[in-house]
Structures are given as structure tokens and as C-alpha cells.
Design a protein around this motif. Structure first.
Motif, PDB file in Angstrom:
ATOM      1  N   LYS A 116      79.414  16.730  79.796  1.00  0.00           N
ATOM      2  CA  LYS A 116      78.004  16.827  80.153  1.00  0.00           C
ATOM      3  C   LYS A 116      77.828  17.538  81.494  1.00  0.00           C
ATOM      4  O   LYS A 116      78.536  17.236  82.460  1.00  0.00           O
ATOM      5  CB  LYS A 116      77.408  15.420  80.220  1.00  0.00           C
ATOM      6  N   VAL A 117      76.911  18.487  81.547  1.00  0.00           N
ATOM      7  CA  VAL A 117      76.686  19.288  82.749  1.00  0.00           C
ATOM      8  C   VAL A 117      75.648  18.595  83.636  1.00  0.00           C
ATOM      9  O   VAL A 117      74.526  18.325  83.194  1.00  0.00           O
ATOM     10  CB  VAL A 117      76.207  20.707  82.386  1.00  0.00           C
ATOM     11  N   ALA A 118      76.022  18.316  84.893  1.00  0.00           N
ATOM     12  CA  ALA A 118      75.143  17.575  85.798  1.00  0.00           C
ATOM     13  C   ALA A 118      73.841  18.327  86.072  1.00  0.00           C
ATOM     14  O   ALA A 118      72.774  17.714  86.187  1.00  0.00           O
ATOM     15  CB  ALA A 118      75.869  17.299  87.116  1.00  0.00           C
ATOM     16  N   LEU A 119      73.916  19.656  86.156  1.00  0.00           N
ATOM     17  CA  LEU A 119      72.720  20.439  86.446  1.00  0.00           C
ATOM     18  C   LEU A 119      71.663  20.265  85.363  1.00  0.00           C
ATOM     19  O   LEU A 119      70.458  20.202  85.656  1.00  0.00           O
ATOM     20  CB  LEU A 119      73.089  21.916  86.575  1.00  0.00           C
ATOM     21  N   VAL A 120      72.106  20.151  84.114  1.00  0.00           N
ATOM     22  CA  VAL A 120      71.169  19.951  83.011  1.00  0.00           C
ATOM     23  C   VAL A 120      70.421  18.632  83.187  1.00  0.00           C
ATOM     24  O   VAL A 120      69.206  18.548  82.973  1.00  0.00           O
ATOM     25  CB  VAL A 120      71.904  19.978  81.656  1.00  0.00           C
ATOM     26  N   GLY A 121      71.148  17.598  83.617  1.00  0.00           N
ATOM     27  CA  GLY A 121      70.519  16.308  83.862  1.00  0.00           C
ATOM     28  C   GLY A 121      69.493  16.359  84.983  1.00  0.00           C
ATOM     29  O   GLY A 121      68.430  15.737  84.897  1.00  0.00           O
ATOM     30  N   LYS A 122      69.814  17.101  86.046  1.00  0.00           N
ATOM     31  CA  LYS A 122      68.866  17.218  87.166  1.00  0.00           C
ATOM     32  C   LYS A 122      67.588  17.947  86.749  1.00  0.00           C
ATOM     33  O   LYS A 122      66.487  17.550  87.107  1.00  0.00           O
ATOM     34  CB  LYS A 122      69.536  17.950  88.324  1.00  0.00           C
ATOM     35  N   ILE A 123      67.759  19.035  85.984  1.00  0.00           N
ATOM     36  CA  ILE A 123      66.585  19.780  85.514  1.00  0.00           C
ATOM     37  C   ILE A 123      65.743  18.913  84.597  1.00  0.00           C
ATOM     38  O   ILE A 123      64.509  18.882  84.695  1.00  0.00           O
ATOM     39  CB  ILE A 123      67.038  21.064  84.781  1.00  0.00           C
ATOM     40  N   SER A 124      66.418  18.176  83.701  1.00  0.00           N
ATOM     41  CA  SER A 124      65.701  17.288  82.788  1.00  0.00           C
ATOM     42  C   SER A 124      64.932  16.218  83.549  1.00  0.00           C
ATOM     43  O   SER A 124      63.785  15.903  83.216  1.00  0.00           O
ATOM     44  CB  SER A 124      66.689  16.633  81.820  1.00  0.00           C
ATOM     45  N   GLY A 125      65.548  15.657  84.593  1.00  0.00           N
ATOM     46  CA  GLY A 125      64.876  14.644  85.393  1.00  0.00           C
ATOM     47  C   GLY A 125      63.647  15.191  86.098  1.00  0.00           C
ATOM     48  O   GLY A 125      62.605  14.527  86.159  1.00  0.00           O
ATOM     49  N   SER A 126      63.746  16.399  86.623  1.00  0.00           N
ATOM     50  CA  SER A 126      62.595  17.018  87.301  1.00  0.00           C
ATOM     51  C   SER A 126      61.448  17.255  86.324  1.00  0.00           C
ATOM     52  O   SER A 126      60.282  16.995  86.639  1.00  0.00           O
ATOM     53  CB  SER A 126      63.016  18.345  87.939  1.00  0.00           C
ATOM     54  N   ILE A 127      61.780  17.757  85.130  1.00  0.00           N
ATOM     55  CA  ILE A 127      60.742  17.987  84.115  1.00  0.00           C
ATOM     56  C   ILE A 127      60.083  16.664  83.718  1.00  0.00           C
ATOM     57  O   ILE A 127      58.859  16.586  83.570  1.00  0.00           O
ATOM     58  CB  ILE A 127      61.357  18.674  82.881  1.00  0.00           C
TER      59      ILE A 127
END
Length: 470
Positions: free
Chosen positions: A442-453
Motif C-alpha cells: 500500500k502506497v502511503a501517498l495514496v492514503g494521504k490524498i484520500s484522507g484530504s479528499i
């Protein structure tokens, strides 16, 4: 947090047998019966074989829907096929089905209905020239957005509209059937379509014909993804499937008799809106009734009331982005899932080719249905811990899987490029799972972007995740 607050922010059961029948019938009877007769006949080249395809698809759809009932009552939670696959096989198979449903099957289906709606709204104004694609897209976008909005703000209003739409669909079909039968019995000497009805058969395109007809029957699994919203699913689901399936099969066969009684094979093939051409020949000055009722019946209201609940359940389990699991604090609806479904469906509208969308939908749907139906065998033989209040004969899932597999093989032979696109769309599930779900990759950056959205969407829609039970 008190139990009262927790209960206030949960989706509560509100649905009955009437809702189950109207939802199932409302989803099944949509754009399909008003566009697929041309697609089926065009691919098989024979009126007689067309009826055979409609009967086979109807029986297969009934068998498949009864299988969904067994699985839904054994695992009575939101999620539908995703839930069955996850509980029986694990996270990845469940994710495969739901990803393909969210990213291919559902938006393609909504796009087809939306474009059909546009065709029937605009055809009376452009009957002597081609409808501009921009006009088709604009009307489709307006309809789609309105359906999404209504479902996001009120389940009660959406249910009422679905019941009205079901009545309009039945009325539209009734007008077609009655007008066609009157034409058949009063002007039978003018009917030419049933002569030599098994001539000119095109066996090579039988798979594509199956796709077109099966699209018209799709939707029997709709209420299964809403199990938690029904007061008594054990009683209502089997009854709803039998009532709606038998009714739809009979209506579809009668509608095809009506179409072929009034239209010649050539008229069927050159028409982009078969029911409009039909109305011009049978209803005279009242011909406007058909495009009006058909347009109403092809809205996507029912689709937005049902399927987003399954994606909400997937996100609630952590398999989809958190934004899809958001519930409106004021309206108690899965607003995050509904908005995401709207956005994806809008993307598919711009494909602007109903038959290509049908091919993509048919390929992916057949593969996913076969995968989900296989859970019945595993559940029966290896999961005695799961209670099974309703069980179907095993010949039903065997027949449904074999028919779907055969259709995929035949369609791939006759249209390999569309099959390759369907395969490519199917394979997107692998990077999606590795990047967004599987813990080790799992890519951490994807999680951060998802959290911001998610945080931005919460503020925009005044929504939050479901309250957990104490």
C-alpha cells in the motif's frame, strides 16, 4: 456516546415487499427493452432466433437471481456479491468484484440508461437528422445529476419516485404491447417479420446478441445489496424475485412480438430509437406518448437508490476510499458513495457509443457473475457454520455459470477488440488492490490524498462515517 445517538446515525430498515418488487422491476425494466431488440436482431439476423435468445436470457436471469437470494439470506448485510466473495474466499476476490462493479459495470450501465434517455427525449426534435453528440451528453448529464441529488437528500422521496417510475415503465410497455397486438390482429396481412423467421441466422454473433438481451434482464441482484434496509428479507426476497422475473419475461416477449408485428426487419435495423419509430406507425397524433414514457422509464433513479449502498459497505470495511463510506448527517444517506457513482458515470457518458458500452458491461459482468455464483458451492460444502434459510437446486448456478462462460467465448470470437478492452478494464483491479488496499504494498501517498479528499468532502456535504455500535 449514547446508544440513542448511535442509532440516530445509522441506516435503518424501511423497505417492504412492494419496495422489493418495484426496485427489482424498476432496475430490470429500463433502457434495455427499448434498445436491445435492435441489438439482438442485428447480431443474430433472424426473428425466430431473437425470441430464443430472449427466452434463454430470461430463464438464466431468473436462475441467477434466485442464487443471489440464497446468498443474501445466508449473509444478510449490505454488500451484495462483494460480501459473499469476501466472506467465502477472502478480501481480494471480494475487492475484484466490487472494483469492477464500481469502475466498469455500474457506471457503464448508468451511462447506457442516460444516453438512451437522451435519445428518446431528443429524437422527436431531430427526426430528420442526426442528433448532435453534445446535445445527447448535456441531457444525459442533467438527468444523471438530478437522480443522484434526489437519492442523496431523501430516501423517502427516492422510494416514492421509484414506485412512480415503475408504473411509467409498465405503462410504456403496455402501450407498446397493446398497440402492437391490435396492429397484428387488425392488419395481420401487412406483417412480414414472422415469415421465414429462422432464415439468415448469424451464429457467429450469438454471444453479442446474448450481451444485448442479458443487459435488458440485468438488475435482479439489486435488492440483495440493500438487505439491511428491508424489514423482512427472508419473506420478501424470494417472492419479489419470482414476481418481478416472471412479469419481466412475459412483458419482454410480448414487447418483441409487438415490435416485429409493426416494424419490418429493415425498419428495426435503421432505427436508433425503435419505440419512437414504432409509435409513428401505430399511435398517429398520440405518438409523442411513447418517447415521453420511455424517457421517464430510462432514468437512473433506481440505480442510485440501490447499488451505492454496496459500495458504501465496501468502504465501511476499509476496502474502498473512506470518502465512499460517508453518510449525510442530515439525510442519513450514503452521500459519498452516491457522488462517486455520479462522477464515474459521467465519465462513461462521453464514450458516446451504447453498443461498445454494452460489450464492456457484458464481458465484465459475465466474468464477475460467474466468480460470485461459485461461492454457492463453497458455502454449501465447506461452510456449515453459515445458516441457509433458502437454498436453490445446484443446477441453477451451474446453468447460469455455463451460459455466461459460453456467451463470453462467443462474443470474444466475434468482437475480439471489445473483449480486449473488457479484459484490460478487468486487469486494473490488480494495481488498484496493491496500491490502495494490500498492507505490504500500500502506497502511503495514496492514503494521504484520500484522507484530504475525505475531509474536504465532509465539510462540503456535512457528512461523517457511520457511528460504530458499542
Amino acid at each position: 456516546m449514547t446508544s440513542k445517538v448511535s442509532e440516530a446515525h445509522r441506516i435503518v430498515p424501511q423497505m417492504s415487499l412492494l419496495n422489493a418488487v418495484s426496485l427489482t422491476t424498476g432496475v430490470i425494466i429500463g433502457s434495455g427493452i427499448f434498445i436491445s431488440p435492435k441489438g439482438v436482431f442485428e447480431n443474430v439476423g433472424s426473428v425466430g432466433l431473437s425470441f430464443f435468445v430472449w427466452i434463454v436470457c430470461g430463464i438464466t436471469a431468473l436462475f441467477t437471481s434466485l442464487c443471489w437470494v440464497e446468498l443474501a439470506l445466508a449473509m444478510p448485510k449490505f454488500g451484495g456479491e462483494y460480501l459473499y466473495l469476501r466472506n467465502i474466499y477472502g478480501n481480494f476476490p471480494g475487492f475484484v468484484f466490487q472494483w469492477l462493479s464500481l469502475c466498469v459495470m455500474y457506471p457503464a450501465a448508468v451511462a447506457i440508461s442516460s444516453l438512451t434517455f437522451s435519445e428518446y427525449v431528443l429524437t422527436p426534435f431531430f427526426h430528420q437528422c442526426e442528433i448532435p453528440k453534445m446535445c445527447l451528453n448535456i441531457i444525459a448529464l442533467i438527468m444523471l445529476s438530478m437522480c443522484g441529488y434526489i437519492n442523496a437528500v431523501s430516501v423517502r422521496v427516492a422510494k416514492s419516485v421509484v414506485n412512480v417510475l415503475m408504473a411509467c415503465k409498465i405503462l410504456a410497455l403496455a402501450i407498446v404491447i397493446i398497440a402492437g397486438l391490435i396492429f397484428l390482429f387488425t392488419k395481420g396481412d401487412q406483417v412480414v417479420s414472422f415469415e421465414n423467421s429462422f432464415d439468415n441466422i448469424k451464429w457467429a454473433n450469438l454471444g453479442l446478441a446474448y450481451y444485448a438481451a442479458s443487459w435488458s434482464y440485468s438488475g435482479g441482484d439489486t435488492v440483495m445489496s440493500m438487505t439491511e434496509e428491508f424489514k423482512n428479507p427472508k419473506r420478501d426476497f424470494p417472492r419479489a424475485i419470482f414476481i418481478s422475473s416472471i412479469m419481466v419475461i412475459c412483458l419482454y416477449l410480448l414487447a418483441n412480438v409487438a415490435y416485429f408485428a409493426v416494424l419490418t426487419p429493415d425498419e428495426m435495423l435503421i432505427s436508433n430509437a425503435v419505440a419512437v419509430t414504432f409509435a409513428k406507425k401505430t399511435l398517429g397524433s398520440f405518438g409523442w406518448l411513447i418517447p415521453v414514457f420511455v424517457a421517464i422509464s430510462t432514468t437512473s433513479m433506481t440505480s442510485f437508490l440501490s447499488q451505492p449502498r454496496a459500495y458504501y459497505a465496501t468502504a465501511r470495511d476499509g476496502m474502498f476510499p473512506e470518502v465512499i463510506a460517508l453518510i449525510s448527517i442530515k439525510h442519513k444517506t450514503p452521500v459519498g458513495s452516491i457522488v462517486v457513482c455520479c462522477i464515474l458515470s459521467i465519465m462513461y457518458i462521453f464514450v458516446n457509443d451504447i453498443w461498445k458500452l454494452l460489450s464492456y458491461f457484458g464481458f465484465v459482468s459475465a466474468v464477475c457473475d460467474a466468480l460470485a455464483l461459485s461461492t454457492i458451492f463453497t458455502m454449501r460444502w465447506f461452510r456449515p457454520d453459515i445458516q441457509k434459510p433458502f437454498m436453490v437446486p445446484l443446477i441453477l448456478p451451474i446453468t447460469a455459470i455455463a451460459t455466461s462462460f459460453g456467451a463470453v467465448v462467443l462474443a470474444t470470437i466475434s468482437s475480439p477488440m471489445d473483449a480486449l478492452v473488457g479484459l484490460a478494464l478487468t486487469l486494473t483491479v490488480i494495481p488498484a488492490y496493491l496500491i490502495g488496499v494490500y498492507p505490504k504494498t500500500k502506497v502511503a501517498l495514496v492514503g494521504k490524498i484520500s484522507g484530504s479528499i475525505t475531509r474536504w468532502f465532509q465539510m462540503l456535504t456535512i457528512s461523517s462515517p457511520e457511528e460504530k455500535e458499542e
